[in-house]
Design a protein around this motif. Structure first.
Motif, PDB file in Angstrom:
ATOM      1  N   PHE A   1      14.535  14.371   3.940  1.00 23.64           N
ATOM      2  CA  PHE A   1      14.865  15.424   2.990  1.00 23.64           C
ATOM      3  C   PHE A   1      16.353  15.763   2.954  1.00 23.64           C
ATOM      4  O   PHE A   1      16.781  16.515   2.075  1.00 23.64           O
ATOM      5  N   GLU A   2      17.135  15.274   3.877  1.00 20.05           N
ATOM      6  CA  GLU A   2      18.554  15.622   3.905  1.00 20.05           C
ATOM      7  C   GLU A   2      19.329  15.190   2.668  1.00 20.05           C
ATOM      8  O   GLU A   2      20.285  15.843   2.282  1.00 20.05           O
ATOM      9  N   PRO A   3      18.975  14.082   1.979  1.00 19.05           N
ATOM     10  CA  PRO A   3      19.721  13.743   0.756  1.00 19.05           C
ATOM     11  C   PRO A   3      19.541  14.734  -0.384  1.00 19.05           C
ATOM     12  O   PRO A   3      20.329  14.709  -1.334  1.00 19.05           O
ATOM     13  N   LEU A   4      18.552  15.625  -0.317  1.00 17.64           N
ATOM     14  CA  LEU A   4      18.266  16.543  -1.426  1.00 17.64           C
ATOM     15  C   LEU A   4      19.176  17.760  -1.324  1.00 17.64           C
ATOM     16  O   LEU A   4      18.750  18.878  -0.991  1.00 17.64           O
ATOM     17  N   VAL A   5      20.428  17.571  -1.642  1.00 16.64           N
ATOM     18  CA  VAL A   5      21.413  18.647  -1.513  1.00 16.64           C
ATOM     19  C   VAL A   5      21.261  19.700  -2.610  1.00 16.64           C
ATOM     20  O   VAL A   5      21.752  20.815  -2.468  1.00 16.64           O
TER      21      VAL A   5
ATOM     22  N   ALA B   1       0.835  -1.197   0.000  1.00 20.45           N
ATOM     23  CA  ALA B   1       0.000   0.000   0.000  1.00 20.45           C
ATOM     24  C   ALA B   1       0.868   1.244   0.000  1.00 20.45           C
ATOM     25  O   ALA B   1       1.850   1.342   0.719  1.00 20.45           O
ATOM     26  N   GLY B   2       0.484   2.241  -0.806  1.00 13.51           N
ATOM     27  CA  GLY B   2       1.165   3.526  -0.805  1.00 13.51           C
ATOM     28  C   GLY B   2       2.482   3.498  -1.543  1.00 13.51           C
ATOM     29  O   GLY B   2       2.685   2.752  -2.491  1.00 13.51           O
ATOM     30  N   LEU B   3       3.403   4.354  -1.071  1.00 11.17           N
ATOM     31  CA  LEU B   3       4.712   4.502  -1.699  1.00 11.17           C
ATOM     32  C   LEU B   3       5.740   3.599  -1.024  1.00 11.17           C
ATOM     33  O   LEU B   3       5.869   3.613   0.202  1.00 11.17           O
ATOM     34  N   SER B   4       6.467   2.872  -1.816  1.00 10.23           N
ATOM     35  CA  SER B   4       7.605   2.125  -1.292  1.00 10.23           C
ATOM     36  C   SER B   4       8.816   3.045  -1.236  1.00 10.23           C
ATOM     37  O   SER B   4       8.978   3.940  -2.065  1.00 10.23           O
ATOM     38  N   LYS B   5       9.679   2.847  -0.236  1.00  5.49           N
ATOM     39  CA  LYS B   5      10.841   3.719  -0.095  1.00  5.49           C
ATOM     40  C   LYS B   5      11.830   3.542  -1.243  1.00  5.49           C
ATOM     41  O   LYS B   5      12.703   4.391  -1.434  1.00  5.49           O
ATOM     42  N   GLU B   6      11.696   2.470  -2.023  1.00  6.40           N
ATOM     43  CA  GLU B   6      12.568   2.241  -3.173  1.00  6.40           C
ATOM     44  C   GLU B   6      11.831   2.433  -4.494  1.00  6.40           C
ATOM     45  O   GLU B   6      12.265   1.933  -5.529  1.00  6.40           O
ATOM     46  N   ALA B   7      10.720   3.181  -4.449  1.00 13.15           N
ATOM     47  CA  ALA B   7       9.931   3.385  -5.670  1.00 13.15           C
ATOM     48  C   ALA B   7      10.700   4.179  -6.717  1.00 13.15           C
ATOM     49  O   ALA B   7      10.546   3.945  -7.920  1.00 13.15           O
TER      50      ALA B   7
ATOM     51  N   GLY C   1      13.845   7.248   3.434  1.00 14.14           N
ATOM     52  CA  GLY C   1      14.584   6.649   2.340  1.00 14.14           C
ATOM     53  C   GLY C   1      13.918   6.806   0.993  1.00 14.14           C
ATOM     54  O   GLY C   1      14.481   6.381  -0.019  1.00 14.14           O
ATOM     55  N   LEU C   2      12.723   7.435   0.950  1.00  6.65           N
ATOM     56  CA  LEU C   2      12.016   7.597  -0.318  1.00  6.65           C
ATOM     57  C   LEU C   2      12.804   8.453  -1.293  1.00  6.65           C
ATOM     58  O   LEU C   2      12.813   8.183  -2.506  1.00  6.65           O
ATOM     59  N   LEU C   3      13.487   9.478  -0.791  1.00  3.73           N
ATOM     60  CA  LEU C   3      14.194  10.425  -1.650  1.00  3.73           C
ATOM     61  C   LEU C   3      15.699  10.170  -1.683  1.00  3.73           C
ATOM     62  O   LEU C   3      16.440  11.013  -2.194  1.00  3.73           O
ATOM     63  N   ASP C   4      16.150   9.069  -1.152  1.00  2.00           N
ATOM     64  CA  ASP C   4      17.581   8.744  -1.222  1.00  2.00           C
ATOM     65  C   ASP C   4      17.991   8.497  -2.674  1.00  2.00           C
ATOM     66  O   ASP C   4      17.281   7.854  -3.440  1.00  2.00           O
ATOM     67  N   GLY C   5      19.134   9.010  -3.027  1.00  2.00           N
ATOM     68  CA  GLY C   5      19.627   8.840  -4.390  1.00  2.00           C
ATOM     69  C   GLY C   5      19.149   9.896  -5.364  1.00  2.00           C
ATOM     70  O   GLY C   5      19.495   9.845  -6.540  1.00  2.00           O
TER      71      GLY C   5
ATOM     72  N   TRP D   1      18.602   8.761 -10.739  1.00  4.01           N
ATOM     73  CA  TRP D   1      19.623   9.654 -10.193  1.00  4.01           C
ATOM     74  C   TRP D   1      19.741  10.963 -10.975  1.00  4.01           C
ATOM     75  O   TRP D   1      20.365  11.915 -10.497  1.00  4.01           O
ATOM     76  N   ARG D   2      19.121  11.044 -12.174  1.00  2.82           N
ATOM     77  CA  ARG D   2      19.129  12.289 -12.934  1.00  2.82           C
ATOM     78  C   ARG D   2      17.847  13.098 -12.764  1.00  2.82           C
ATOM     79  O   ARG D   2      17.691  14.133 -13.397  1.00  2.82           O
ATOM     80  N   LEU D   3      16.944  12.644 -11.948  1.00  4.63           N
ATOM     81  CA  LEU D   3      15.641  13.297 -11.810  1.00  4.63           C
ATOM     82  C   LEU D   3      15.805  14.717 -11.268  1.00  4.63           C
ATOM     83  O   LEU D   3      16.497  14.941 -10.274  1.00  4.63           O
ATOM     84  N   ARG D   4      15.133  15.664 -11.942  1.00  2.00           N
ATOM     85  CA  ARG D   4      15.205  17.072 -11.551  1.00  2.00           C
ATOM     86  C   ARG D   4      13.903  17.589 -10.949  1.00  2.00           C
ATOM     87  O   ARG D   4      13.918  18.515 -10.148  1.00  2.00           O
ATOM     88  N   GLY D   5      12.775  17.005 -11.332  1.00  2.00           N
ATOM     89  CA  GLY D   5      11.494  17.454 -10.823  1.00  2.00           C
ATOM     90  C   GLY D   5      10.594  16.279 -10.507  1.00  2.00           C
ATOM     91  O   GLY D   5      10.513  15.315 -11.271  1.00  2.00           O
ATOM     92  N   LEU D   6       9.885  16.357  -9.350  1.00  2.00           N
ATOM     93  CA  LEU D   6       9.001  15.282  -8.900  1.00  2.00           C
ATOM     94  C   LEU D   6       7.747  15.909  -8.314  1.00  2.00           C
ATOM     95  O   LEU D   6       7.825  16.727  -7.390  1.00  2.00           O
ATOM     96  N   ASP D   7       6.587  15.526  -8.848  1.00  2.00           N
ATOM     97  CA  ASP D   7       5.297  16.067  -8.400  1.00  2.00           C
ATOM     98  C   ASP D   7       4.496  14.955  -7.745  1.00  2.00           C
ATOM     99  O   ASP D   7       4.058  14.015  -8.410  1.00  2.00           O
ATOM    100  N   LEU D   8       4.303  15.064  -6.427  1.00  2.00           N
ATOM    101  CA  LEU D   8       3.503  14.110  -5.651  1.00  2.00           C
ATOM    102  C   LEU D   8       2.295  14.782  -5.030  1.00  2.00           C
ATOM    103  O   LEU D   8       1.729  14.279  -4.048  1.00  2.00           O
ATOM    104  N   SER D   9       1.848  15.878  -5.585  1.00  2.00           N
ATOM    105  CA  SER D   9       0.738  16.638  -5.015  1.00  2.00           C
ATOM    106  C   SER D   9      -0.590  15.919  -5.246  1.00  2.00           C
ATOM    107  O   SER D   9      -0.734  15.124  -6.179  1.00  2.00           O
TER     108      SER D   9
END
Length: 403
Positions: free
Chosen positions: A208-212, A153-159, A182-186, A164-172
Protein backbone atom coordinates in the motif's frame (compact mmCIF):
# COMPACT_ATOMS: atom_id res chain seq x y z
CA UNK A 1 -34.05 -47.19 -33.01
CA UNK A 2 -36.90 -44.77 -32.50
CA UNK A 3 -35.15 -43.39 -29.42
CA UNK A 4 -32.00 -42.73 -31.43
CA UNK A 5 -33.96 -40.98 -34.15
CA UNK A 6 -35.76 -38.86 -31.56
CA UNK A 7 -32.46 -37.98 -29.86
CA UNK A 8 -30.92 -37.00 -33.17
CA UNK A 9 -33.93 -34.88 -34.04
CA UNK A 10 -33.83 -33.11 -30.68
CA UNK A 11 -30.12 -32.46 -31.06
CA UNK A 12 -30.66 -31.04 -34.53
CA UNK A 13 -33.42 -28.79 -33.26
CA UNK A 14 -31.15 -27.46 -30.49
CA UNK A 15 -28.41 -26.71 -33.02
CA UNK A 16 -30.86 -24.88 -35.23
CA UNK A 17 -32.14 -22.81 -32.28
CA UNK A 18 -28.58 -21.90 -31.26
CA UNK A 19 -27.75 -20.89 -34.82
CA UNK A 20 -30.90 -18.77 -35.09
CA UNK A 21 -30.19 -17.03 -31.77
CA UNK A 22 -26.63 -16.27 -32.86
CA UNK A 23 -27.96 -14.93 -36.16
CA UNK A 24 -30.41 -12.71 -34.31
CA UNK A 25 -27.62 -11.31 -32.12
CA UNK A 26 -25.50 -10.62 -35.19
CA UNK A 27 -28.38 -8.89 -36.97
CA UNK A 28 -29.13 -6.79 -33.90
CA UNK A 29 -25.47 -5.89 -33.68
CA UNK A 30 -25.40 -4.86 -37.31
CA UNK A 31 -28.50 -2.73 -36.85
CA UNK A 32 -27.04 -1.09 -33.80
CA UNK A 33 -23.69 -0.49 -35.44
CA UNK A 34 -25.26 2.18 -37.62
CA UNK A 35 -25.49 4.36 -34.53
CA UNK A 36 -22.24 3.04 -32.96
CA UNK A 37 -24.13 1.01 -30.35
CA UNK A 38 -24.31 -2.81 -30.10
CA UNK A 39 -27.89 -4.00 -30.54
CA UNK A 40 -28.03 -5.93 -27.27
CA UNK A 41 -26.92 -2.86 -25.30
CA UNK A 42 -28.48 0.44 -24.37
CA UNK A 43 -26.62 3.60 -25.34
CA UNK A 44 -27.21 7.11 -24.05
CA UNK A 45 -24.92 10.12 -24.06
CA UNK A 46 -21.38 8.66 -23.90
CA UNK A 47 -22.48 5.56 -21.96
CA UNK A 48 -22.94 2.03 -23.27
CA UNK A 49 -24.91 -0.23 -20.91
CA UNK A 50 -24.73 -3.96 -21.58
CA UNK A 51 -25.97 -5.15 -18.20
CA UNK A 52 -27.43 -8.66 -17.83
CA UNK A 53 -27.51 -9.59 -21.52
CA UNK A 54 -25.81 -12.98 -21.12
CA UNK A 55 -22.47 -12.09 -22.68
CA UNK A 56 -19.87 -14.84 -22.76
CA UNK A 57 -17.21 -12.79 -24.54
CA UNK A 58 -16.46 -9.15 -25.23
CA UNK A 59 -15.56 -9.72 -28.86
CA UNK A 60 -19.02 -9.02 -30.41
CA UNK A 61 -19.41 -5.92 -28.24
CA UNK A 62 -15.99 -4.37 -28.79
CA UNK A 63 -16.27 -4.71 -32.55
CA UNK A 64 -19.38 -2.49 -32.60
CA UNK A 65 -18.55 -0.15 -29.72
CA UNK A 66 -18.35 3.55 -30.40
CA UNK A 67 -14.81 4.83 -29.96
CA UNK A 68 -16.11 7.93 -28.16
CA UNK A 69 -17.66 5.88 -25.35
CA UNK A 70 -16.60 7.09 -21.91
CA UNK A 71 -18.57 4.64 -19.75
CA UNK A 72 -18.98 0.91 -20.41
CA UNK A 73 -21.18 -1.11 -18.05
CA UNK A 74 -21.00 -4.91 -18.28
CA UNK A 75 -22.32 -6.21 -14.93
CA UNK A 76 -24.36 -9.38 -14.40
CA UNK A 77 -22.99 -11.23 -17.41
CA UNK A 78 -21.09 -14.50 -17.86
CA UNK A 79 -17.67 -13.05 -18.68
CA UNK A 80 -14.83 -15.15 -17.32
CA UNK A 81 -11.62 -13.94 -18.94
CA UNK A 82 -9.92 -10.94 -20.50
CA UNK A 83 -7.38 -11.49 -23.22
CA UNK A 84 -4.16 -9.52 -23.29
CA UNK A 85 -4.65 -6.23 -25.15
CA UNK A 86 -8.31 -7.08 -25.74
CA UNK A 87 -9.33 -3.66 -24.41
CA UNK A 88 -6.35 -1.75 -25.79
CA UNK A 89 -8.47 0.19 -28.32
CA UNK A 90 -10.55 1.81 -25.57
CA UNK A 91 -8.01 4.48 -24.67
CA UNK A 92 -10.73 7.12 -24.13
CA UNK A 93 -12.80 4.98 -21.74
CA UNK A 94 -13.06 6.47 -18.23
CA UNK A 95 -15.33 4.01 -16.39
CA UNK A 96 -15.44 0.22 -16.79
CA UNK A 97 -17.88 -1.89 -14.78
CA UNK A 98 -17.14 -5.63 -14.82
CA UNK A 99 -18.89 -6.49 -11.56
CA UNK A 100 -20.99 -9.62 -10.95
CA UNK A 101 -19.30 -11.74 -13.60
CA UNK A 102 -17.22 -14.92 -13.46
CA UNK A 103 -13.66 -13.63 -13.62
CA UNK A 104 -11.30 -15.96 -11.79
CA UNK A 105 -8.04 -14.56 -13.10
CA UNK A 106 -6.56 -11.37 -14.55
CA UNK A 107 -3.48 -11.81 -16.69
CA UNK A 108 -0.58 -9.30 -16.74
CA UNK A 109 -1.38 -6.33 -18.93
CA UNK A 110 -5.11 -7.06 -19.06
CA UNK A 111 -5.83 -3.32 -19.15
CA UNK A 112 -2.86 -2.08 -21.16
CA UNK A 113 -3.78 0.71 -23.55
CA UNK A 114 -6.58 2.04 -21.32
CA UNK A 115 -4.54 5.01 -20.17
CA UNK A 116 -7.62 7.20 -19.67
CA UNK A 117 -9.43 4.81 -17.29
CA UNK A 118 -10.34 6.42 -13.97
CA UNK A 119 -12.81 3.98 -12.35
CA UNK A 120 -12.67 0.18 -12.48
CA UNK A 121 -15.28 -2.03 -10.80
CA UNK A 122 -14.33 -5.69 -10.40
CA UNK A 123 -16.53 -6.47 -7.40
CA UNK A 124 -18.41 -9.73 -6.92
CA UNK A 125 -16.18 -11.96 -9.05
CA UNK A 126 -14.00 -14.98 -8.28
CA UNK A 127 -10.52 -13.47 -8.20
CA UNK A 128 -9.70 -15.22 -4.92
CA UNK A 129 -6.86 -17.71 -5.09
CA UNK A 130 -8.17 -21.27 -5.48
CA UNK A 131 -6.54 -23.64 -3.02
CA UNK A 132 -5.42 -27.14 -3.84
CA UNK A 133 -7.78 -29.85 -2.52
CA UNK A 134 -4.93 -31.52 -0.64
CA UNK A 135 -4.31 -28.45 1.51
CA UNK A 136 -5.92 -29.11 4.93
CA UNK A 137 -5.18 -25.76 6.54
CA UNK A 138 -6.68 -23.43 3.92
CA UNK A 139 -4.53 -20.56 5.20
CA UNK A 140 -2.95 -17.51 3.66
CA UNK A 141 0.56 -18.96 3.42
CA UNK A 142 -0.66 -21.95 1.43
CA UNK A 143 -2.65 -19.65 -0.85
CA UNK A 144 0.38 -17.49 -1.48
CA UNK A 145 2.54 -20.50 -2.30
CA UNK A 146 -0.09 -21.85 -4.68
CA UNK A 147 -0.36 -18.52 -6.45
CA UNK A 148 3.39 -18.39 -6.96
CA UNK A 149 3.41 -21.90 -8.41
CA UNK A 150 0.30 -21.32 -10.53
CA UNK A 151 0.62 -17.83 -11.89
CA UNK A 152 -2.65 -18.07 -13.81
CA UNK A 153 -4.80 -18.19 -10.67
CA UNK A 154 -6.07 -15.04 -8.98
CA UNK A 155 -4.61 -11.57 -9.44
CA UNK A 156 -1.32 -11.00 -11.18
CA UNK A 157 0.84 -8.26 -9.68
CA UNK A 158 0.93 -6.61 -13.13
CA UNK A 159 -2.82 -6.85 -13.76
CA UNK A 160 -3.30 -3.08 -13.40
CA UNK A 161 -0.17 -2.05 -15.25
CA UNK A 162 -0.62 1.11 -17.30
CA UNK A 163 -3.60 2.49 -15.33
CA UNK A 164 -1.66 5.49 -14.03
CA UNK A 165 -4.77 7.74 -14.11
CA UNK A 166 -6.97 5.35 -12.13
CA UNK A 167 -8.84 7.06 -9.29
CA UNK A 168 -11.13 4.32 -7.99
CA UNK A 169 -10.73 0.52 -7.77
CA UNK A 170 -13.33 -1.90 -6.36
CA UNK A 171 -12.08 -5.41 -5.49
CA UNK A 172 -14.76 -6.23 -2.92
CA UNK A 173 -16.52 -9.60 -2.68
CA UNK A 174 -13.91 -11.59 -4.59
CA UNK A 175 -12.92 -14.12 -1.98
CA UNK A 176 -9.37 -12.74 -1.90
CA UNK A 177 -7.05 -14.35 0.62
CA UNK A 178 -4.14 -11.99 0.02
CA UNK A 179 -2.90 -9.21 -2.25
CA UNK A 180 0.33 -9.81 -4.19
CA UNK A 181 3.19 -7.40 -3.63
CA UNK A 182 3.44 -4.90 -6.45
CA UNK A 183 -0.26 -5.13 -7.34
CA UNK A 184 -0.83 -1.43 -6.65
CA UNK A 185 2.49 -0.12 -7.97
CA UNK A 186 2.03 2.69 -10.45
CA UNK A 187 -1.37 3.73 -9.05
CA UNK A 188 -0.16 6.92 -7.37
CA UNK A 189 -3.39 8.76 -8.27
CA UNK A 190 -5.67 6.16 -6.71
CA UNK A 191 -7.94 7.91 -4.20
CA UNK A 192 -10.61 5.24 -3.51
CA UNK A 193 -9.96 1.54 -2.88
CA UNK A 194 -12.21 -1.23 -1.59
CA UNK A 195 -11.12 -4.73 -0.58
CA UNK A 196 -14.16 -5.25 1.65
CA UNK A 197 -16.03 -8.54 2.06
CA UNK A 198 -13.12 -10.81 1.16
CA UNK A 199 -11.21 -13.41 3.16
CA UNK A 200 -8.19 -11.25 3.96
CA UNK A 201 -6.53 -11.96 7.31
CA UNK A 202 -3.51 -9.65 6.96
CA UNK A 203 -2.16 -6.97 4.64
CA UNK A 204 1.40 -6.03 3.79
CA UNK A 205 2.37 -2.41 4.27
CA UNK A 206 4.72 -2.54 1.28
CA UNK A 207 1.75 -3.22 -1.01
CA UNK A 208 0.00 0.00 0.00
CA UNK A 209 2.95 2.39 0.28
CA UNK A 210 2.80 3.44 -3.42
CA UNK A 211 -0.72 4.86 -2.85
CA UNK A 212 0.42 8.35 -1.91
CA UNK A 213 -2.91 9.92 -2.96
CA UNK A 214 -5.27 7.46 -1.24
CA UNK A 215 -8.12 9.08 0.70
CA UNK A 216 -10.76 6.34 1.15
CA UNK A 217 -9.97 2.73 2.11
CA UNK A 218 -12.70 0.13 2.72
CA UNK A 219 -11.66 -2.94 4.71
CA UNK A 220 -14.85 -4.15 6.44
CA UNK A 221 -16.07 -7.71 6.19
CA UNK A 222 -12.70 -9.52 6.43
CA UNK A 223 -11.53 -11.94 9.16
CA UNK A 224 -8.61 -9.82 10.34
CA UNK A 225 -5.95 -11.45 12.51
CA UNK A 226 -4.71 -8.64 14.75
CA UNK A 227 -1.28 -10.09 15.51
CA UNK A 228 2.29 -9.24 14.57
CA UNK A 229 1.61 -9.77 10.86
CA UNK A 230 -0.69 -6.74 10.90
CA UNK A 231 1.61 -4.48 12.93
CA UNK A 232 3.29 -2.69 10.00
CA UNK A 233 0.00 -2.16 8.20
CA UNK A 234 -1.44 -0.78 11.46
CA UNK A 235 1.26 1.91 11.49
CA UNK A 236 0.65 2.74 7.83
CA UNK A 237 -3.11 2.96 8.43
CA UNK A 238 -2.58 5.40 11.31
CA UNK A 239 -0.39 7.50 9.03
CA UNK A 240 -3.18 7.52 6.44
CA UNK A 241 -5.69 8.67 9.07
CA UNK A 242 -3.22 11.34 10.21
CA UNK A 243 -3.22 12.67 6.62
CA UNK A 244 -7.03 13.04 6.86
CA UNK A 245 -7.65 9.76 5.06
CA UNK A 246 -10.77 7.73 5.83
CA UNK A 247 -10.66 4.05 6.83
CA UNK A 248 -13.80 2.13 7.73
CA UNK A 249 -14.19 -0.45 10.49
CA UNK A 250 -11.55 -3.17 10.66
CA UNK A 251 -12.75 -5.63 13.29
CA UNK A 252 -10.41 -8.27 14.67
CA UNK A 253 -11.35 -11.94 14.61
CA UNK A 254 -8.32 -13.17 16.56
CA UNK A 255 -6.79 -13.16 19.16
CA UNK A 256 -9.55 -13.71 21.67
CA UNK A 257 -8.82 -10.63 23.77
CA UNK A 258 -9.24 -8.40 20.69
CA UNK A 259 -12.10 -10.24 18.99
CA UNK A 260 -14.76 -7.81 17.80
CA UNK A 261 -12.62 -4.72 18.46
CA UNK A 262 -11.81 -2.19 15.78
CA UNK A 263 -8.08 -2.21 15.18
CA UNK A 264 -8.18 1.57 14.78
CA UNK A 265 -8.92 1.82 18.51
CA UNK A 266 -6.20 -0.64 19.51
CA UNK A 267 -3.12 1.26 20.77
CA UNK A 268 0.01 0.69 18.74
CA UNK A 269 1.90 -0.03 21.98
CA UNK A 270 0.10 -3.39 22.18
CA UNK A 271 2.30 -4.54 19.29
CA UNK A 272 5.55 -3.78 21.10
CA UNK A 273 5.93 -7.44 22.04
CA UNK A 274 6.34 -8.17 18.32
CA UNK A 275 9.65 -6.30 18.32
CA UNK A 276 10.86 -8.31 21.30
CA UNK A 277 9.87 -11.62 19.71
CA UNK A 278 11.56 -10.62 16.45
CA UNK A 279 14.73 -9.74 18.37
CA UNK A 280 14.77 -13.14 20.05
CA UNK A 281 14.13 -14.93 16.77
CA UNK A 282 16.82 -12.88 15.05
CA UNK A 283 19.40 -13.70 17.74
CA UNK A 284 18.59 -17.42 17.55
CA UNK A 285 18.43 -17.59 13.75
CA UNK A 286 21.28 -15.24 12.90
CA UNK A 287 23.36 -18.06 11.47
CA UNK A 288 20.72 -18.99 8.91
CA UNK A 289 19.68 -15.48 7.81
CA UNK A 290 22.02 -12.46 7.46
CA UNK A 291 20.89 -9.08 8.80
CA UNK A 292 19.44 -6.43 6.52
CA UNK A 293 21.76 -3.72 5.13
CA UNK A 294 21.77 -0.22 6.67
CA UNK A 295 18.67 1.79 5.91
CA UNK A 296 16.46 -1.29 5.48
CA UNK A 297 14.38 -3.33 7.92
CA UNK A 298 13.09 -6.88 7.91
CA UNK A 299 9.49 -7.42 6.81
CA UNK A 300 8.01 -10.85 6.06
CA UNK A 301 11.27 -12.53 5.03
CA UNK A 302 12.37 -9.51 2.97
CA UNK A 303 14.42 -6.38 3.53
CA UNK A 304 12.41 -3.26 2.71
CA UNK A 305 13.37 0.39 2.82
CA UNK A 306 13.01 1.92 6.26
CA UNK A 307 10.70 4.89 6.56
CA UNK A 308 10.16 7.20 9.46
CA UNK A 309 6.99 6.64 11.42
CA UNK A 310 6.09 7.69 14.98
CA UNK A 311 5.47 5.10 17.66
CA UNK A 312 1.86 6.20 17.82
CA UNK A 313 0.59 8.78 15.37
CA UNK A 314 -2.32 9.55 17.65
CA UNK A 315 0.11 11.42 19.92
CA UNK A 316 0.77 13.88 17.14
CA UNK A 317 -2.74 15.29 17.52
CA UNK A 318 -2.13 16.01 21.22
CA UNK A 319 1.23 17.57 20.40
CA UNK A 320 -0.42 19.83 17.84
CA UNK A 321 -3.05 20.93 20.33
CA UNK A 322 -0.50 21.70 23.06
CA UNK A 323 1.79 23.50 20.61
CA UNK A 324 -1.17 25.52 19.32
CA UNK A 325 -2.21 26.58 22.82
CA UNK A 326 1.36 27.59 23.75
CA UNK A 327 1.88 29.51 20.52
CA UNK A 328 -1.49 31.22 20.91
CA UNK A 329 -0.67 32.28 24.47
CA UNK A 330 2.72 33.65 23.44
CA UNK A 331 1.14 35.58 20.55
CA UNK A 332 -1.49 37.10 22.85
CA UNK A 333 1.21 38.14 25.34
CA UNK A 334 3.26 39.72 22.55
CA UNK A 335 0.23 41.67 21.33
CA UNK A 336 -0.53 42.86 24.86
CA UNK A 337 3.09 43.90 25.42
CA UNK A 338 3.19 45.79 22.12
CA UNK A 339 -0.09 47.55 22.92
CA UNK A 340 1.16 48.48 26.37
CA UNK A 341 4.40 49.85 24.91
CA UNK A 342 2.52 51.96 22.37
CA UNK A 343 0.20 53.38 25.02
CA UNK A 344 3.11 54.15 27.38
CA UNK A 345 5.09 55.87 24.63
CA UNK A 346 2.06 57.94 23.66
CA UNK A 347 1.46 59.06 27.26
CA UNK A 348 5.12 59.98 27.79
CA UNK A 349 5.20 61.99 24.57
CA UNK A 350 2.07 63.88 25.61
CA UNK A 351 3.51 64.52 29.08
CA UNK A 352 6.80 65.88 27.73
CA UNK A 353 4.91 68.05 25.25
CA UNK A 354 2.84 69.60 28.07
CA UNK A 355 5.93 70.17 30.21
CA UNK A 356 7.70 71.85 27.32
CA UNK A 357 4.71 74.10 26.63
CA UNK A 358 4.73 75.28 30.29
CA UNK A 359 8.41 76.23 30.06
CA UNK A 360 9.50 73.79 32.70
CA UNK A 361 12.73 71.81 32.25
CA UNK A 362 12.25 68.23 31.23
CA UNK A 363 14.98 67.01 33.61
CA UNK A 364 16.21 68.34 36.94
CA UNK A 365 19.45 70.30 36.82
CA UNK A 366 22.19 69.55 39.30
CA UNK A 367 24.08 72.28 41.04
CA UNK A 368 27.23 73.68 39.51
CA UNK A 369 26.60 72.03 36.11
CA UNK A 370 28.74 69.12 37.20
CA UNK A 371 28.83 65.58 35.87
CA UNK A 372 27.75 63.27 38.69
CA UNK A 373 29.17 60.19 37.06
CA UNK A 374 32.77 61.15 36.19
CA UNK A 375 33.14 64.09 38.54
CA UNK A 376 34.47 66.41 35.87
CA UNK A 377 33.45 70.06 35.96
CA UNK A 378 31.69 71.48 32.94
CA UNK A 379 33.04 74.59 31.32
CA UNK A 380 31.17 77.83 32.21
CA UNK A 381 29.09 79.44 29.54
CA UNK A 382 30.10 83.02 30.50
CA UNK A 383 32.51 84.68 32.82
CA UNK A 384 29.70 86.17 34.86
CA UNK A 385 28.28 82.77 35.73
CA UNK A 386 31.60 81.57 37.11
CA UNK A 387 31.07 80.87 40.85
CA UNK A 388 33.18 82.91 43.27
CA UNK A 389 36.24 81.27 44.74
CA UNK A 390 36.55 83.21 47.96
CA UNK A 391 35.38 81.83 51.21
CA UNK A 392 32.99 79.08 50.12
CA UNK A 393 32.04 77.09 47.11
CA UNK A 394 29.84 74.32 45.92
CA UNK A 395 31.44 70.98 45.11
CA UNK A 396 29.28 68.19 43.90
CA UNK A 397 26.17 69.82 45.29
CA UNK A 398 27.63 70.37 48.79
CA UNK A 399 28.41 73.80 50.25
CA UNK A 400 31.95 74.15 51.62
CA UNK A 401 32.37 76.82 54.24
CA UNK A 402 35.69 78.37 55.23
CA UNK A 403 36.95 78.09 58.78
Amino acid sequence: MNNLDQYGQNHLESLVCAALSSLVLVLLGLLGSVHGCPGVCTCYSNTTDCSAVGLLSLTPILALLNQDTLTLRLPQNNLSSLGTLELSNLSSLELLDLSQNHFSTLQPGAFLGMSGLRWLNLSTNYLGVRLAPSDPNNNTEAAQGLNESQGSAGLSKEAFKGLWRLRGLDLSSNGLLWLPKGLLDGLQRLAWLSVASNRLAALDRVTFEPLVGLQHLHLAGNPWECDCKLRDFKHWMEWLIYRDGQVDAMQCSVPGNLKGRDIRSVPAEMFNYCLQSQTKEGSSGYATRPPCPPGRVSSNDECVRQRYRPVSVRRAHGTQIVAGVVCGTVCVMMVVAATYGCIYASLMARYQKEMKSRGQPLMAESGGDTDLEDGQMSSPTSPEETPPKETCGIVHGYRISSF
